[in-house]
Design a protein around this motif. Structure first.
Motif, PDB file in Angstrom:
ATOM      1  N   LEU A  99       0.833  -1.201   0.000  1.00 46.51           N
ATOM      2  CA  LEU A  99       0.000   0.000   0.000  1.00 46.51           C
ATOM      3  C   LEU A  99       0.868   1.252   0.000  1.00 46.51           C
ATOM      4  CD1 LEU A  99      -2.656   1.527   0.256  1.00 46.51           C
ATOM      5  CD2 LEU A  99      -2.616   1.065   2.723  1.00 46.51           C
ATOM      6  N   LEU A 100       1.885   1.274   0.856  1.00 52.57           N
ATOM      7  CA  LEU A 100       2.745   2.452   0.941  1.00 52.57           C
ATOM      8  C   LEU A 100       3.535   2.657  -0.344  1.00 52.57           C
ATOM      9  CD1 LEU A 100       4.068   2.070   4.611  1.00 52.57           C
ATOM     10  CD2 LEU A 100       2.343   3.679   3.771  1.00 52.57           C
ATOM     11  N   ALA A 101       3.890   1.569  -1.008  1.00 50.43           N
ATOM     12  CA  ALA A 101       4.703   1.670  -2.221  1.00 50.43           C
ATOM     13  C   ALA A 101       3.946   2.343  -3.360  1.00 50.43           C
ATOM     14  CB  ALA A 101       5.170   0.291  -2.657  1.00 50.43           C
ATOM     15  N   ARG A 102       2.639   2.197  -3.394  1.00 56.88           N
ATOM     16  CA  ARG A 102       1.885   2.778  -4.506  1.00 56.88           C
ATOM     17  C   ARG A 102       1.285   4.140  -4.187  1.00 56.88           C
ATOM     18  NH1 ARG A 102      -3.604   1.988  -3.807  1.00 56.88           N
ATOM     19  NH2 ARG A 102      -4.247   0.348  -2.348  1.00 56.88           N
ATOM     20  N   ALA A 106      -7.179   6.934   5.237  1.00 60.43           N
ATOM     21  CA  ALA A 106      -8.302   6.196   5.830  1.00 60.43           C
ATOM     22  C   ALA A 106      -9.189   5.578   4.758  1.00 60.43           C
ATOM     23  CB  ALA A 106      -9.111   7.133   6.729  1.00 60.43           C
ATOM     24  N   GLU A 107      -9.264   6.216   3.606  1.00 58.67           N
ATOM     25  CA  GLU A 107     -10.131   5.717   2.536  1.00 58.67           C
ATOM     26  C   GLU A 107      -9.660   4.378   1.982  1.00 58.67           C
ATOM     27  OE1 GLU A 107      -8.174   8.142  -1.195  1.00 58.67           O
ATOM     28  OE2 GLU A 107      -9.557   9.167   0.162  1.00 58.67           O
ATOM     29  N   GLU A 108      -8.416   3.995   2.286  1.00 60.87           N
ATOM     30  CA  GLU A 108      -7.882   2.719   1.816  1.00 60.87           C
ATOM     31  C   GLU A 108      -8.343   1.543   2.667  1.00 60.87           C
ATOM     32  OE1 GLU A 108      -6.078   2.119  -0.837  1.00 60.87           O
ATOM     33  OE2 GLU A 108      -5.659   4.167  -1.498  1.00 60.87           O
ATOM     34  N   LEU A 109      -8.966   1.822   3.804  1.00 61.42           N
ATOM     35  CA  LEU A 109      -9.332   0.767   4.747  1.00 61.42           C
ATOM     36  C   LEU A 109     -10.848   0.609   4.801  1.00 61.42           C
ATOM     37  CD1 LEU A 109      -6.916   1.711   7.677  1.00 61.42           C
ATOM     38  CD2 LEU A 109      -6.505   0.130   5.771  1.00 61.42           C
ATOM     39  N   PRO A 110     -11.395  -0.553   4.433  1.00 65.72           N
ATOM     40  CA  PRO A 110     -12.843  -0.762   4.520  1.00 65.72           C
ATOM     41  C   PRO A 110     -13.391  -0.501   5.920  1.00 65.72           C
ATOM     42  CG  PRO A 110     -11.809  -2.531   3.267  1.00 65.72           C
ATOM     43  CD  PRO A 110     -10.690  -1.714   3.845  1.00 65.72           C
ATOM     44  N   ARG A 117      -6.459  10.327   7.800  1.00 70.33           N
ATOM     45  CA  ARG A 117      -5.450   9.280   7.802  1.00 70.33           C
ATOM     46  C   ARG A 117      -5.688   8.325   8.965  1.00 70.33           C
ATOM     47  NH1 ARG A 117      -5.319  11.070   3.620  1.00 70.33           N
ATOM     48  NH2 ARG A 117      -3.622  12.002   2.420  1.00 70.33           N
ATOM     49  N   ALA A 118      -5.262   7.086   8.781  1.00 68.50           N
ATOM     50  CA  ALA A 118      -5.333   6.076   9.839  1.00 68.50           C
ATOM     51  C   ALA A 118      -3.928   5.784  10.338  1.00 68.50           C
ATOM     52  CB  ALA A 118      -5.967   4.797   9.302  1.00 68.50           C
ATOM     53  N   ILE A 119      -3.796   5.670  11.665  1.00 64.36           N
ATOM     54  CA  ILE A 119      -2.539   5.239  12.281  1.00 64.36           C
ATOM     55  C   ILE A 119      -2.696   3.757  12.593  1.00 64.36           C
ATOM     56  CG2 ILE A 119      -0.921   5.574  14.180  1.00 64.36           C
ATOM     57  CD1 ILE A 119      -2.069   8.394  14.528  1.00 64.36           C
ATOM     58  N   VAL A 120      -1.858   2.928  12.000  1.00 62.36           N
ATOM     59  CA  VAL A 120      -1.967   1.474  12.120  1.00 62.36           C
ATOM     60  C   VAL A 120      -0.794   0.951  12.933  1.00 62.36           C
ATOM     61  CG1 VAL A 120      -2.090  -0.707  10.862  1.00 62.36           C
ATOM     62  CG2 VAL A 120      -3.172   1.345   9.911  1.00 62.36           C
TER      63      VAL A 120
END
Length: 365
Positions: A220-223, A261-265, A278-281
């Motif tokens: 995810l971070l790479a793209r 955050a939009e990347e996470l269902p 943004r989400a902190i994971v």
């Protein structure tokens, strides 16, 4: 000796991670449906002298069991000195240990004692101290509730026209180790049950699970676009901190990922309300409460303020709450309780908790 053949229900459920604590299953068991799942529980009580057992899938995580009981003494002649037959509500874990609440009716007496139930609880072979071993119920009916939430199994009782009465609670109970719930009649007793209801909930791990593995996080971070003040995306670790120990203690040397955050269902609703958030994971490093955290769990939220490099922030604790004790299921609509700010080139991120007189500083790695 008569052998009792128990009524056994095995529940197989697909579970998904949910932000709020909504049941993934809501099962009614009613007499008119032969104690199979039904939409309601109208009709005459089920009369049975056999045990009723419900197998609980480990993936359920948490649950709530409600048992509606008709008056056990209605068909029995009781005196103030007689001992009425009763029943047990029993939870059994993977090691065979039983947590049991024994319920027995008692009649009205000449000295003014009202009808109701006597209560006795055990964990394994040891008795459990109860808040009150007597539960009045003039109409001879009650609902016993047993709820497992955040590692605590709590029993309460409710009777018509009365407030909910706490019975007892046991801490340190893991939902993934409870394999069954049962209602067991005493020898020679007859159960008259109006309704059994079992609700299964996702555990804290499931509620906070983003579904990201280490490899998926890297992909995810790479793209994503190159790091900037606007996106903050990347891997972060704690550089240093300034904490007031009276209010806040750091749970470990965290490593974290920040992703849109939009990347996470899991955060679809939140991202829709807060564009650009943004989400902190959590990736690793927890020492205190280390068993409560797994890679891929949500650790916090960042919401744009409209000012470049400044974000409103929610930080999630090991119990799944914000630092003000707000459950995660409600965090999607509450004000943030911290502020995050980047330096000029977005290589450092400082999260400040003004109400707790504390701050932590993160750097990319």
């Amino acid at each position: 000796m008569k052998r009792r053949l128990g009524i056994i229900l095995v529940i197989l459920l697909p579970l998904t991670a949910l932000a709020a604590r909504r049941p993934v299953s809501d099962i009614y068991l009613s007499p008119q449906a032969g104690f199979m799942p039904a939409a309601d529980h109208k009709g005459s009580p089920l009369v049975t002298d056999t045990a009723i057992r419900l197998d609980i899938p480990a993936a359920a995580g948490e649950f709530r069991l409600d048992v509606s009981l008709a008056d056990l003494s209605a068909k029995t002649s009781l005196t103030r000195d007689s001992k009425a037959p009763g029943y047990k509500i029993v939870f059994t874990d993977t090691e065979g240990e039983r947590i049991a609440l024994h319920v027995s009716p008692f009649p009205s007496t000449d000295n003014g004692l009202r009808s109701g139930y006597t209560l006795f609880a055990t964990r394994g072979r040891e008795p459990v101290q109860l808040k009150d071993p007597l539960f009045p119920s003039e109409q001879g009916e009650a609902v016993i509730q047993a709820e497992l939430r955040d590692g605590s199994l709590t029993f309460t009782a409710v009777a018509p026209g009365r407030e909910q009465q706490p019975i007892f609670a046991i801490d340190g109970v893991r939902g993934d180790r409870i394999v069954s719930a049962a209602i067991e009649p005493d020898p020679s007793a007859t159960l008259r049950i109006g309704m059994v209801r079992l609700r299964l909930y996702p555990s804290l791990r499931q509620r906070l699970a983003t579904g990201l593995t280490a490899r998926q996080t890297d992909g995810l971070l790479a793209r994503l676009p190159d790091p900037s003040q606007r996106n903050l995306s990347g891997r972060w670790k704690i550089l240093d901190y300034d904490l007031d120990d009276k209010y806040l203690q750091l749970g470990g040397d965290y490593t974290l990922a920040i992703v849109p955050a939009e990347e996470l269902p899991l955060l679809a609703e939140f991202a829709g309300r807060n564009p650009g958030s943004r989400a902190i994971v959590y990736l690793g490093g927890a020492s205190a409460y280390g068993s409560e955290w797994e890679p891929g769990m949500l650790k916090g939220l960042l919401i744009p303020t409209g000012i470049l490099g400044i974000w409103r922030t929610v930080w999630i604790d090991p119990e799944g709450n914000g630092l003000q004790g707000i459950p995660f299921g409600d965090l999607l609509s509450v004000p943030a309780e911290a502020t995050a700010q980047t330096d000029d080139d977005a290589s450092e991120l400082t999260i400040s908790f003004p109400n707790l007189y504390s701050s932590i500083r993160l750097i990319r790695f």
